[in-house]
Design a protein around this motif. Sequence first.
Motif, PDB file in Angstrom:
ATOM      1  N   LEU A  12       0.802  -1.210   0.000  1.00 42.59           N
ATOM      2  CA  LEU A  12       0.000   0.000   0.000  1.00 42.59           C
ATOM      3  C   LEU A  12       0.841   1.269   0.000  1.00 42.59           C
ATOM      4  O   LEU A  12       0.410   2.295  -0.516  1.00 42.59           O
ATOM      5  CB  LEU A  12      -0.963   0.008   1.190  1.00 42.59           C
ATOM      6  N   ASP A  13       2.030   1.216   0.558  1.00 46.02           N
ATOM      7  CA  ASP A  13       2.876   2.408   0.553  1.00 46.02           C
ATOM      8  C   ASP A  13       3.591   2.585  -0.786  1.00 46.02           C
ATOM      9  O   ASP A  13       4.381   3.504  -0.966  1.00 46.02           O
ATOM     10  CB  ASP A  13       3.878   2.372   1.706  1.00 46.02           C
ATOM     11  N   ASP A  14       3.298   1.729  -1.748  1.00 43.98           N
ATOM     12  CA  ASP A  14       3.909   1.756  -3.073  1.00 43.98           C
ATOM     13  C   ASP A  14       2.893   2.150  -4.146  1.00 43.98           C
ATOM     14  O   ASP A  14       3.024   1.784  -5.293  1.00 43.98           O
ATOM     15  CB  ASP A  14       4.518   0.378  -3.376  1.00 43.98           C
ATOM     16  N   LEU A  15       1.861   2.896  -3.757  1.00 48.34           N
ATOM     17  CA  LEU A  15       0.836   3.313  -4.710  1.00 48.34           C
ATOM     18  C   LEU A  15       1.299   4.526  -5.509  1.00 48.34           C
ATOM     19  O   LEU A  15       1.963   5.414  -4.976  1.00 48.34           O
ATOM     20  CB  LEU A  15      -0.462   3.663  -3.989  1.00 48.34           C
ATOM     21  N   GLU A  16       0.929   4.547  -6.788  1.00 49.11           N
ATOM     22  CA  GLU A  16       1.227   5.686  -7.648  1.00 49.11           C
ATOM     23  C   GLU A  16      -0.043   6.138  -8.330  1.00 49.11           C
ATOM     24  O   GLU A  16      -0.905   5.328  -8.668  1.00 49.11           O
ATOM     25  CB  GLU A  16       2.264   5.307  -8.705  1.00 49.11           C
ATOM     26  N   LEU A  17      -0.155   7.440  -8.548  1.00 51.38           N
ATOM     27  CA  LEU A  17      -1.283   8.009  -9.272  1.00 51.38           C
ATOM     28  C   LEU A  17      -0.945   7.987 -10.758  1.00 51.38           C
ATOM     29  O   LEU A  17       0.090   8.521 -11.173  1.00 51.38           O
ATOM     30  CB  LEU A  17      -1.543   9.443  -8.799  1.00 51.38           C
ATOM     31  N   ILE A  18      -1.821   7.357 -11.550  1.00 52.82           N
ATOM     32  CA  ILE A  18      -1.584   7.261 -12.996  1.00 52.82           C
ATOM     33  C   ILE A  18      -2.838   7.670 -13.754  1.00 52.82           C
ATOM     34  O   ILE A  18      -3.936   7.679 -13.204  1.00 52.82           O
ATOM     35  CB  ILE A  18      -1.183   5.828 -13.425  1.00 52.82           C
ATOM     36  N   THR A  19      -2.657   8.009 -14.998  1.00 57.69           N
ATOM     37  CA  THR A  19      -3.758   8.178 -15.947  1.00 57.69           C
ATOM     38  C   THR A  19      -3.568   7.070 -16.974  1.00 57.69           C
ATOM     39  O   THR A  19      -2.634   7.134 -17.783  1.00 57.69           O
ATOM     40  CB  THR A  19      -3.716   9.554 -16.635  1.00 57.69           C
ATOM     41  N   PRO A  20      -4.409   6.019 -16.920  1.00 57.73           N
ATOM     42  CA  PRO A  20      -4.223   4.910 -17.868  1.00 57.73           C
ATOM     43  C   PRO A  20      -4.257   5.401 -19.320  1.00 57.73           C
ATOM     44  O   PRO A  20      -4.954   6.364 -19.645  1.00 57.73           O
ATOM     45  CB  PRO A  20      -5.409   3.991 -17.570  1.00 57.73           C
ATOM     46  N   GLU A  21      -3.488   4.734 -20.154  1.00 55.02           N
ATOM     47  CA  GLU A  21      -3.391   5.099 -21.566  1.00 55.02           C
ATOM     48  C   GLU A  21      -4.770   5.209 -22.207  1.00 55.02           C
ATOM     49  O   GLU A  21      -5.639   4.358 -22.010  1.00 55.02           O
ATOM     50  CB  GLU A  21      -2.561   4.033 -22.305  1.00 55.02           C
ATOM     51  N   ARG A  22      -4.979   6.299 -22.959  1.00 54.76           N
ATOM     52  CA  ARG A  22      -6.214   6.562 -23.709  1.00 54.76           C
ATOM     53  C   ARG A  22      -7.428   6.777 -22.806  1.00 54.76           C
ATOM     54  O   ARG A  22      -8.561   6.655 -23.251  1.00 54.76           O
ATOM     55  CB  ARG A  22      -6.487   5.444 -24.706  1.00 54.76           C
ATOM     56  N   ARG A  23      -7.220   7.118 -21.522  1.00 50.83           N
ATOM     57  CA  ARG A  23      -8.335   7.337 -20.588  1.00 50.83           C
ATOM     58  C   ARG A  23      -8.256   8.743 -20.015  1.00 50.83           C
ATOM     59  O   ARG A  23      -7.188   9.351 -19.979  1.00 50.83           O
ATOM     60  CB  ARG A  23      -8.316   6.302 -19.459  1.00 50.83           C
ATOM     61  N   THR A  24      -9.382   9.238 -19.517  1.00 50.58           N
ATOM     62  CA  THR A  24      -9.432  10.586 -18.955  1.00 50.58           C
ATOM     63  C   THR A  24      -9.511  10.582 -17.434  1.00 50.58           C
ATOM     64  O   THR A  24      -9.542  11.640 -16.832  1.00 50.58           O
ATOM     65  CB  THR A  24     -10.634  11.361 -19.518  1.00 50.58           C
ATOM     66  N   PHE A  25      -9.544   9.424 -16.818  1.00 47.11           N
ATOM     67  CA  PHE A  25      -9.589   9.357 -15.361  1.00 47.11           C
ATOM     68  C   PHE A  25      -8.209   9.001 -14.815  1.00 47.11           C
ATOM     69  O   PHE A  25      -7.360   8.480 -15.523  1.00 47.11           O
ATOM     70  CB  PHE A  25     -10.636   8.345 -14.874  1.00 47.11           C
ATOM     71  N   GLN A  26      -8.020   9.307 -13.543  1.00 47.61           N
ATOM     72  CA  GLN A  26      -6.799   8.932 -12.850  1.00 47.61           C
ATOM     73  C   GLN A  26      -7.126   7.867 -11.824  1.00 47.61           C
ATOM     74  O   GLN A  26      -8.268   7.772 -11.360  1.00 47.61           O
ATOM     75  CB  GLN A  26      -6.175  10.137 -12.147  1.00 47.61           C
ATOM     76  N   MET A  27      -6.116   7.091 -11.473  1.00 52.95           N
ATOM     77  CA  MET A  27      -6.322   6.065 -10.459  1.00 52.95           C
ATOM     78  C   MET A  27      -5.018   5.758  -9.740  1.00 52.95           C
ATOM     79  O   MET A  27      -3.936   5.926 -10.301  1.00 52.95           O
ATOM     80  CB  MET A  27      -6.909   4.793 -11.069  1.00 52.95           C
ATOM     81  N   LEU A  28      -5.166   5.350  -8.504  1.00 56.75           N
ATOM     82  CA  LEU A  28      -4.040   4.848  -7.739  1.00 56.75           C
ATOM     83  C   LEU A  28      -3.875   3.371  -8.045  1.00 56.75           C
ATOM     84  O   LEU A  28      -4.868   2.640  -8.142  1.00 56.75           O
ATOM     85  CB  LEU A  28      -4.284   5.030  -6.243  1.00 56.75           C
ATOM     86  N   THR A  29      -2.651   2.931  -8.207  1.00 57.19           N
ATOM     87  CA  THR A  29      -2.364   1.515  -8.374  1.00 57.19           C
ATOM     88  C   THR A  29      -0.943   1.274  -7.892  1.00 57.19           C
ATOM     89  O   THR A  29      -0.176   2.210  -7.688  1.00 57.19           O
ATOM     90  CB  THR A  29      -2.562   1.044  -9.828  1.00 57.19           C
ATOM     91  N   TYR A  30      -0.613   0.011  -7.674  1.00 55.93           N
ATOM     92  CA  TYR A  30       0.738  -0.326  -7.250  1.00 55.93           C
ATOM     93  C   TYR A  30       1.738   0.047  -8.340  1.00 55.93           C
ATOM     94  O   TYR A  30       1.456  -0.108  -9.526  1.00 55.93           O
ATOM     95  CB  TYR A  30       0.858  -1.823  -6.963  1.00 55.93           C
ATOM     96  N   ALA A  31       2.893   0.514  -7.937  1.00 55.47           N
ATOM     97  CA  ALA A  31       3.946   0.862  -8.894  1.00 55.47           C
ATOM     98  C   ALA A  31       4.246  -0.317  -9.805  1.00 55.47           C
ATOM     99  O   ALA A  31       4.488  -0.151 -11.003  1.00 55.47           O
ATOM    100  CB  ALA A  31       5.207   1.311  -8.153  1.00 55.47           C
ATOM    101  N   SER A  32       4.196  -1.515  -9.251  1.00 57.45           N
ATOM    102  CA  SER A  32       4.492  -2.713 -10.047  1.00 57.45           C
ATOM    103  C   SER A  32       3.412  -3.023 -11.083  1.00 57.45           C
ATOM    104  O   SER A  32       3.640  -3.808 -11.996  1.00 57.45           O
ATOM    105  CB  SER A  32       4.672  -3.917  -9.126  1.00 57.45           C
TER     106      SER A  32
END
Length: 129
Positions: A12-32
């Motif tokens: 859980l301490d390895d979460l990153e905020l990303i914008t998935p390719e071709r999407r307009t939303f952001q999400m937290l997911t594991y760096a891995s």
Amino acid sequence: MGMHEFVNNCKLDDLELITPERRTFQMLTYASHKDHYFRNAYENFTAELILQHSRDGMLFVDIGAHHGFYTLLVANRYKNAMIVAFEPVPENCGVLKKNLLMNGADNVSIYDVAISNSSGRRPFHIASG
């Protein structure tokens, strides 16, 4: 990546905020996991297929929602869809809730349970590192 490596890379301490390719939303997911949303062609293929068959006012059920990619995909595009997300792993469910809140996805109901083809209670084992 073997199962042991996968489990050890999900912190859980390895979460990153990303914008998935071709999407307009952001999400937290594991760096891995972040490359998964940028390099796997089947993810975009499945996402486009889901969007083609989704409509406002429909019921969308996401079983094993993980961090909510498909839930966010539909919630972001169809504000009047009714979405039900099931995620039994407490840590994943926590990240899912954060992602929905961050994206203002208020048309989603979350259930922190596993889904099966039979009724009743069963043990649910979560692998640990």
